[in-house]
Motif scaffolding. Structure first.
Motif, short mmCIF file in Angstrom:
data_model
loop_
_atom_site.label_atom_id
_atom_site.label_comp_id
_atom_site.label_asym_id
_atom_site.label_seq_id
_atom_site.Cartn_x
_atom_site.Cartn_y
_atom_site.Cartn_z
N GLU A 17 -9.02 -2.36 -1.11
CA GLU A 17 -10.04 -3.23 -0.53
C GLU A 17 -10.19 -4.49 -1.80
O GLU A 17 -10.65 -5.63 -1.27
CB GLU A 17 -11.40 -2.36 -1.05
CG GLU A 17 -11.56 -1.35 0.14
CD GLU A 17 -12.73 -0.58 -0.18
OE1 GLU A 17 -13.72 -1.09 -0.81
OE2 GLU A 17 -13.09 0.54 0.50
N ARG A 18 -9.55 -4.49 -3.12
CA ARG A 18 -9.68 -5.46 -3.94
C ARG A 18 -8.50 -6.45 -3.86
O ARG A 18 -8.27 -7.75 -4.19
CB ARG A 18 -9.41 -5.12 -5.30
CG ARG A 18 -10.56 -4.10 -5.98
CD ARG A 18 -10.58 -3.83 -7.48
NE ARG A 18 -9.47 -2.90 -7.76
CZ ARG A 18 -9.50 -1.69 -7.71
NH1 ARG A 18 -10.30 -1.07 -7.36
NH2 ARG A 18 -8.13 -1.02 -7.97
N ALA A 67 -7.41 3.19 -1.15
CA ALA A 67 -8.40 2.61 -0.47
C ALA A 67 -8.96 1.74 -1.34
O ALA A 67 -9.09 0.31 -0.93
CB ALA A 67 -9.38 3.30 0.58
N ALA A 68 -9.61 2.02 -2.39
CA ALA A 68 -10.22 1.18 -3.24
C ALA A 68 -9.27 0.04 -3.75
O ALA A 68 -9.95 -1.06 -3.83
CB ALA A 68 -10.99 2.00 -4.43
N ALA A 69 -8.05 0.24 -4.06
CA ALA A 69 -7.47 -0.33 -4.81
C ALA A 69 -6.97 -1.62 -3.71
O ALA A 69 -7.02 -2.67 -4.02
CB ALA A 69 -5.85 0.09 -5.33
N GLU A 108 -3.70 9.55 -8.36
CA GLU A 108 -4.74 9.08 -7.57
C GLU A 108 -4.71 9.47 -6.21
O GLU A 108 -3.54 9.92 -5.37
CB GLU A 108 -4.13 7.34 -7.54
CG GLU A 108 -4.60 6.72 -8.79
CD GLU A 108 -4.68 5.15 -8.64
OE1 GLU A 108 -4.84 4.80 -7.62
OE2 GLU A 108 -4.66 4.62 -9.67
N THR A 131 0.86 -1.13 -0.04
CA THR A 131 -0.03 0.25 0.01
C THR A 131 0.75 1.45 -0.05
O THR A 131 0.71 2.05 -0.72
CB THR A 131 -0.88 0.05 1.37
OG1 THR A 131 -1.85 -1.41 1.36
CG2 THR A 131 -1.99 1.31 1.26
N ALA A 162 -8.59 7.88 -1.39
CA ALA A 162 -9.63 7.03 -1.88
C ALA A 162 -9.59 6.38 -2.97
O ALA A 162 -9.87 5.06 -2.94
CB ALA A 162 -11.10 8.00 -2.25
N ASP A 163 -8.64 6.51 -3.93
CA ASP A 163 -8.36 5.62 -5.03
C ASP A 163 -7.36 4.42 -4.30
O ASP A 163 -7.62 3.38 -4.74
CB ASP A 163 -7.53 6.25 -6.25
CG ASP A 163 -8.15 7.48 -6.93
OD1 ASP A 163 -9.43 7.16 -7.18
OD2 ASP A 163 -7.57 8.36 -6.92
#
Length: 187
Positions: free
Chosen positions: A48-49, A44-46, A38, A24, A41-42
């Motif tokens: 989460e996957r 965090a989304a990455a 990015e 991360t 939020a970008d």
């Protein structure tokens, strides 16, 4: 460890999940730069996957760190399944023979990054080599932002060839879709 003190560690899913903070950190720093821009939020989304990605067949990763453990680069990906939508995102369709996926044919290089302070030292090449040493696929597929000239040069120097362009998930900036053939005979 090499003369520059950088250690590149190949990782399976469990090791990568245990090192998620390092992945991360590298991702957040590198992809905050242009042309990616990015934000938190970008990132965090990455990530989460990320747990889902580590469970995909053929997952492999590599992490580069200094001798003191500071993360300097990362790479990871997984095999493409027959149900992949990757090929559907191209702006111009490719031949059916190129699109064919069986869960083992293609390794998708999902993320690859080296922090700025360690660029130009061969870290990217070592990460790439360590990652691909774990891959049993016929080829490697990736998307690279069309304005990411240094990344594009690196991929070309490693033998990747452009096969088209796409917008990831059908949105955002155009990316070149590139393939590196590992085993031309498929075996």
């Amino acid at each position: 460890m090499t003369s520059d003190g950088i250690v590149v560690e190949p990782m399976d899913a469990a090791a990568a999940l245990a090192a998620v903070e390092a992945f991360t950190l590298v991702y957040a720093e590198v992809f905050a730069e242009p042309p990616y821009d990015e934000d938190a939020a970008d990132v965090a989304a990455a990530f989460e996957r990320f747990p889902t990605q580590t469970r995909r067949p053929g997952f492999a990763a590599a992490l580069a760190r200094t001798g003191t453990g500071e993360p300097v680069g990362m790479a990871f990906g997984h095999a493409l399944t027959p149900e992949t939508a990757w090929w559907d995102e191209l702006t111009v369709p490719v031949p059916e023979a190129m699109r064919r996926e069986d869960g083992e044919r293609t390794f998708a290089l999902m993320e690859f990054a080296v922090r700025e302070a360690w660029r130009g030292r061969g870290v990217a090449q070592r990460l790439h080599t360590a990652l691909l040493a774990q891959v049993r696929a016929e080829r490697v597929l990736l998307n690279v932002h069309q304005e990411a000239a240094p990344a594009m040069r690196a991929y070309r120097s490693w033998g990747y060839e452009r096969v088209g362009e796409a917008k990831a998930w059908g949105v955002g900036d155009l990316h070149d879709v590139m393939i590196l053939t590992l085993r031309p005979d498929g075996g």
